[in-house]
Design an enzyme around this catalytic site. Sequence first.
Site, mmCIF file in Angstrom:
data_model
loop_
_atom_site.group_PDB
_atom_site.id
_atom_site.type_symbol
_atom_site.label_atom_id
_atom_site.label_comp_id
_atom_site.label_asym_id
_atom_site.label_seq_id
_atom_site.Cartn_x
_atom_site.Cartn_y
_atom_site.Cartn_z
ATOM 1 N N GLU A 43 51.935 56.083 66.135
ATOM 2 C CA GLU A 43 51.212 57.324 66.441
ATOM 3 C C GLU A 43 51.572 57.863 67.828
ATOM 4 O O GLU A 43 51.685 57.113 68.801
ATOM 5 C CB GLU A 43 49.706 57.038 66.377
ATOM 6 C CG GLU A 43 48.815 58.211 66.725
ATOM 7 C CD GLU A 43 47.347 57.817 66.872
ATOM 8 O OE1 GLU A 43 46.495 58.695 66.702
ATOM 9 O OE2 GLU A 43 47.060 56.625 67.151
ATOM 10 N N LYS A 123 45.279 64.131 61.236
ATOM 11 C CA LYS A 123 44.297 63.057 61.391
ATOM 12 C C LYS A 123 42.870 63.585 61.243
ATOM 13 O O LYS A 123 42.458 64.524 61.927
ATOM 14 C CB LYS A 123 44.491 62.417 62.767
ATOM 15 C CG LYS A 123 43.664 61.175 63.040
ATOM 16 C CD LYS A 123 44.020 60.629 64.419
ATOM 17 C CE LYS A 123 43.272 59.373 64.783
ATOM 18 N NZ LYS A 123 43.660 58.901 66.142
ATOM 19 N N CYS A 162 45.587 55.615 62.578
ATOM 20 C CA CYS A 162 44.858 54.879 63.608
ATOM 21 C C CYS A 162 43.349 54.801 63.366
ATOM 22 O O CYS A 162 42.891 54.051 62.523
ATOM 23 C CB CYS A 162 45.181 55.481 64.979
ATOM 24 S SG CYS A 162 44.804 54.380 66.384
#
Length: 273
Positions: A43, A123, A162
């Site tokens: 990321e 995200k 994440c």
Amino acid sequence: MRIAVIQLAYGDGDQESVQERAARVADLVREHGAGHDLVLLPELWSAGCFAVRDWQGRAQSLAGEDLPPALAPLAAAARETGVVLHTGSVVERTEAPGQEGRHLWNTSVVLDPAGRPCATYRKVHRFGFGSGEPKLMEAGTELVVLDLPAPAHELTIGLSTCYDLRFPELYRAQLDLGAQLFLIPAAWPQARVEAWRLLLRARAIEDQCFVVACNTAGTHAGQTMGGYSAIIDPWGTVLAEAGTEQEVLSVEIDSAAVAKARESFPVLRDRRL
């Protein structure tokens, strides 16, 4: 399917520009990607996950036909090696603001073997408890589940990033859309790395999916990164795990293992809620 996970390291003392770091990462893809079907990067490697003050200056526009400086060298490396390349994520800058009035997003881009974008994911869960991502970035709203192009087309893939890992309902939703393998780029810090390792196995076990996760090494804005990238099978068995330095994992997975696990231990059939 043969998969490579490139756990990249960089540090606070690095003076790499976006272009220089992208060139270094592209060289790693060329060196380690050949002979693989799928390659995964971490990321926000081009901006620094905790280097919040650098995000505006290192943000990338994904509008238009030409790829931005962070991704163009990777597209060339994908073409040269013939791999499907998950480029981790970049700080994306858009001309139009999102619902909260911001122009930045944490966006993953997947490139096909011709170096063309074949999937993007913004995200959904922003980390920072009111600062960092929630303060500066928009939240994605769409689940992304897809069949990757050849040669990485054997399993249906779910994309996340994440902090998403802490929200099992996202993975359940991807499961219901057909996901068999979760691809997770991350920049997870050392302070909570045991949670990372545990949650990766939990997502694999509870959804009977492969989990392929790429964390970061090094230091970002004073934060020591956790490493421990991993490839985990649908039983929760760790097939490969990195340490805390820059490292590359290479594993050939049995694509039939998902169906076998779900048939031999049909826990998913017993869901009620």
